[in-house]
Design a protein around this motif. Structure first.
Motif, PDB file in Angstrom:
ATOM      1  N   LYS A 167      23.081  19.725 -40.732  1.00 42.82           N
ATOM      2  CA  LYS A 167      22.454  20.857 -40.065  1.00 42.82           C
ATOM      3  C   LYS A 167      21.097  21.104 -40.703  1.00 42.82           C
ATOM      4  O   LYS A 167      21.004  21.476 -41.876  1.00 42.82           O
ATOM      5  CB  LYS A 167      23.320  22.117 -40.199  1.00 42.82           C
ATOM      6  N   GLY A 168      20.055  20.868 -39.939  1.00 44.52           N
ATOM      7  CA  GLY A 168      18.706  21.091 -40.454  1.00 44.52           C
ATOM      8  C   GLY A 168      17.992  22.170 -39.664  1.00 44.52           C
ATOM      9  O   GLY A 168      18.619  23.008 -39.014  1.00 44.52           O
ATOM     10  N   LEU A 214      14.652  21.563 -30.516  1.00 41.23           N
ATOM     11  CA  LEU A 214      15.393  20.316 -30.709  1.00 41.23           C
ATOM     12  C   LEU A 214      15.902  20.282 -32.137  1.00 41.23           C
ATOM     13  O   LEU A 214      15.117  20.338 -33.091  1.00 41.23           O
ATOM     14  CB  LEU A 214      14.495  19.105 -30.437  1.00 41.23           C
ATOM     15  N   ASP A 215      17.245  20.191 -32.300  1.00 37.75           N
ATOM     16  CA  ASP A 215      17.802  20.164 -33.653  1.00 37.75           C
ATOM     17  C   ASP A 215      17.847  18.734 -34.177  1.00 37.75           C
ATOM     18  O   ASP A 215      17.642  17.777 -33.422  1.00 37.75           O
ATOM     19  CB  ASP A 215      19.185  20.829 -33.688  1.00 37.75           C
TER      20      ASP A 215
END
Length: 242
Positions: A167-168, A214-215
């Motif tokens: 997860k960033g 955008l992940d």
């Protein structure tokens, strides 16, 4: 009319002076707000207000006083950064108020901190049972840090030996209807890809999008201007004027 003009000019000078000086003081005034930092901020703001509205005196002494207070604030910041003992004297030290599940009543009395205040802080952290607490530390900024007992701590994927996806931080591709081309390139995409993704969601033009993110896992979040929400929930309790 002359007084109004003077107040406007002095207000502009005071505003930008205060903006510049607070930028010089840095983010410590917010992120590590001790009691003295709080008093310092109030005093600096009060001097800036006097600079604007006190027409019985010249603006120059107020302006000098403002600079002096900021310089002293910077000096104290330097002392706390470079000199450990000075930091302890000026900012104080964290105090353990609960140790091994026991309330340190002598520490509370020394700080003139009520048990009612301690219980309130615990409730704000979702702790209503003192039996859950192993340690509680009152920080120099007045906030309470709590370590729950092992049996009361939430289970994490690591405890269960589970692997979870990374997860960033998501990248903004569209903000307020404007496409950010630099960010699209940074995530190794292009306009054609973005337009294709929008068409999949029946969006004809980026100007229809309020926000697109955008992940790191490639998941695209899109929020349009027209939400088409039929039953909007209002969490307020004021019905408004009749």
């Amino acid at each position: 009319m002359n007084e109004t003009l003077v107040v406007m000019v002095r207000g502009i000078i005071g505003f930008f002076t205060l903006l510049l000086l607070t930028r010089i003081l840095g983010k410590q005034q917010i992120s590590q707000l001790t009691f003295f930092d709080y008093i310092l901020g109030i005093t600096i703001g009060s001097i800036a207000a006097s600079l604007t509205t006190d027409l019985t005196t010249r603006a120059f002494p107020h302006w000098i006083g403002l600079i002096v207070w900021v310089i002293l604030g910077l000096l104290l910041q330097g002392i706390t950064l470079k000199w450990r003992r000075g930091s302890k004297f000026l900012d104080g030290e964290p105090t353990i108020v609960i140790m091994n599940g026991r309330i340190m009543d002598k520490a509370l009395k020394k700080m003139r901190y009520r048990v009612a205040d301690l219980l309130e802080e615990l409730r704000e952290k979702g702790i209503f049972d003192l039996n859950e607490v192993e340690y509680a530390v009152l920080e120099t900024n007045g906030k309470l840090s709590v370590l729950k007992k092992a049996a009361n701590q939430p289970i994490t994927p690591k405890d269960l030996n589970l692997s979870v996806p990374y997860k960033g931080i998501s990248t903004e591709l569209i903000y307020d209807g404007v496409v950010i081309d630099e960010n699209i390139k940074a995530v190794n995409r292009d306009r054609a890809w973005l337009e294709a993704e929008l068409k999949k969601r029946y969006i004809n033009h980026p100007s229809q999008v309020f926000l697109a993110l955008l992940d790191p896992n490639g998941q695209l979040f899109i929020d349009k201007y027209s939400d088409n929400q039929k039953n909007i929930i209002d969490i307020g309790d004021y019905p408004g004027p009749n």
